[in-house]
Design an enzyme around this catalytic site. Structure first.
Site, short mmCIF file in Angstrom:
data_model
loop_
_atom_site.label_atom_id
_atom_site.label_comp_id
_atom_site.label_asym_id
_atom_site.label_seq_id
_atom_site.Cartn_x
_atom_site.Cartn_y
_atom_site.Cartn_z
N GLU A 228 -49.82 -28.30 -57.95
CA GLU A 228 -49.61 -27.95 -56.54
C GLU A 228 -50.73 -27.00 -56.17
O GLU A 228 -50.74 -25.84 -56.61
CB GLU A 228 -48.23 -27.32 -56.34
CG GLU A 228 -47.82 -27.23 -54.87
CD GLU A 228 -48.10 -25.88 -54.25
OE1 GLU A 228 -49.17 -25.74 -53.60
OE2 GLU A 228 -47.28 -24.97 -54.41
N CYS A 262 -49.53 -21.38 -49.49
CA CYS A 262 -50.18 -22.68 -49.48
C CYS A 262 -49.69 -23.52 -48.30
O CYS A 262 -50.45 -24.31 -47.74
CB CYS A 262 -49.91 -23.43 -50.78
SG CYS A 262 -50.59 -22.64 -52.25
#
Length: 453
Positions: A228, A262
């Site tokens: 990720e 993020c």
């Protein structure tokens, strides 16, 4: 050599954690394997009991853990409390649902019976970031422990206290020694861990560069990975949205965790008809956010986690302005101790400007205008990232547009957020694989076919 915890509110060093040597690392990983050999045979009732105990400890120590996070990386205290509660929820969710997620799947074949088992793989090595120092770890640890794997954590070098606290959490909950261990090592020793025979899978949340490096190491050792990585999430605002609500959520989506997420909204793509109104309202709302001590409940925006991160962000803003972007709000380093950066709004942005092309990990919002929804989708997809996205419009229209957006998660009239019940991950340079939900728990298991005649 050691890692240091630095209070981003003051810049003061308050703790150090020495690096482990090769012998200690080998002992730690060997212990992980030995624990796995017995843990994989532990029944679901016992796994469930222990994971519920971990959830109970998390809920009981919300304030303690939240303050540790604030002290090490600076997020506003109420957001830190919410992170701890979310961790408890994830522990409860996987303890209650793992048995169902991992039950045998009956299949058709030419035999009298065929089915798929979901067996654990072994110790999973996790390289985790500092921005959500508890949540990022729990969302890997809870499903994997429930699946029968064990965890080895290399946490970010500025949240050593959180790494220690997480190991102690699982130990106090009653998990066997070696089921979850934190290790402290330099980045150049990561290959030693990835290549160790005890490690059977690797998960990383971090930068694109770190993801490429770890994926290469894991590939050389034929070990599965979940990555990720970064994001530059588009926030698409169309002229039939509820503008006041959209602006309110734009502020929340950009400034959550001091903008260091993020999946924070970063590129604001606004339809021409409401562009000026959106920019004016967005500017006023950002200007109204209170920057201050993250331990104060009244604070909306705390410091950035590290000095180098603030320096990088400020340079991205300056370079973008030099290329023609318009600085509407913020963009100046305040004269105060700590690593603070104000809420910043940059408009008239183009594809190649740093604030629009790169990941901006801090409280900077970049806005551009488009003629219609089709152009908005083109601009949203014009990025090497593909983690999250949101679109603000009528519900049916938003669902139709979501199918055209290149991202692992698309929210319609809501900010992007992770949820234990939903798969989470990205495409393109934002990585691959999924965490959370039944999709996540299946990433590090042996999907074993059993055929019977």
């Amino acid at each position: 050599m050691s890692i240091r915890s630095v209070n981003p509110t003051t810049g003061d060093v308050f703790a150090e954690y020495p690096y482990m040597d090769s012998e200690t690392i080998d002992q730690t990983l060997t212990r992980a394997w030995e624990t796995y050999e017995s843990w994989k045979q532990t029944d679901f009732d016992e796994r469930t009991r222990l994971m519920h105990k971990a959830a109970h400890i998390l809920r009981d120590r919300v304030e303690e853990y939240a303050r540790l996070m604030v002290k090490e990386m600076g997020k506003p205290i109420e957001q830190a409390r919410g992170e701890v509660r979310k961790c408890a929820w994830a522990c409860e969710y996987f303890s209650d649902n793992a048995r169902e997620f991992l039950q045998n799947e009956e299949m058709q074949s030419d035999g009298s019976r065929a089915f798929v088992r979901f067996d654990p793989l072994g110790p999973i090595f996790a390289v985790m970031p500092w921005n959500f120092p508890f949540w990022q770890v729990i969302r890997f640890a809870a499903p994997n422990l429930m699946a029968g794997n064990v965890g080895v954590l290399k946490h970010s070098h500025n949240v050593g206290g959180c790494a220690v606290a997480l190991q102690e959490l699982f130990e106090e909950a009653g998990f066997p020694e070696g089921a979850f261990q934190s290790i402290f090592l330099s980045n150049d020793m990561t290959d030693e861990v990835v290549g160790h025979t005890a490690i059977r899978g690797v998960t990383l949340t971090g930068s694109v560069g770190a993801g490429r490096a770890v994926a290469k190491l894991a590939g050389q050792n034929l070990k599965p990975t979940v990555l990720e990585l970064g994001g530059s999430d588009p926030f698409i605002v169309l002229d039939d949205c509820n503008l006041d609500y959209t602006v309110e959520q734009a502020v929340r989506g950009r400034l959550i965790n001091n903008g260091q997420s993020c999946i924070a909204a970063k590129r604001f793509i606004v339809e021409e008809g409401i562009y000026n109104d959106f920019v004016e309202k967005f500017r006023d709302a950002l200007a109204g956010q209170t920057m201050g001590d993250p331990m104060d409940d009244a604070t909306d925006l705390g410091p950035m986690a590290r000095l180098d991160l603030r320096t990088t962000l400020h340079k991205q803003v300056q370079r973008s302005v030099d290329q023609g972007a318009k600085l509407v709000l913020g963009g100046e380093i305040p004269e105060r101790e700590g690593f603070y950066y104000p809420a910043t709004l940059v408009t008239e942005c183009e594809y190649d400007m740093p604030v629009f092309d790169e990941e901006t990990f801090g409280p900077v919002a970049a806005v551009t205008r488009v003629q219609d929804a089709d152009e908005a989708i083109d601009v949203a997809n014009h990025s090497h990232f593909g983690l999250g996205a949101s679109v603000w419009t009528s519900t049916d229209r938003g669902v139709d547009l979501a199918a055209r957006i290149e991202a692992g998660h698309v929210s319609v009239n809501g900010i992007v957020k992770s949820d234990p019940r939903l798969p989470f991950g990205g495409v393109k340079d934002s990585g691959y694989g999924r965490e959370l939900s039944h999709h996540g728990i299946h990433e590090f298991v042996n999907k074993k076919t059993v055929w019977v005649k």
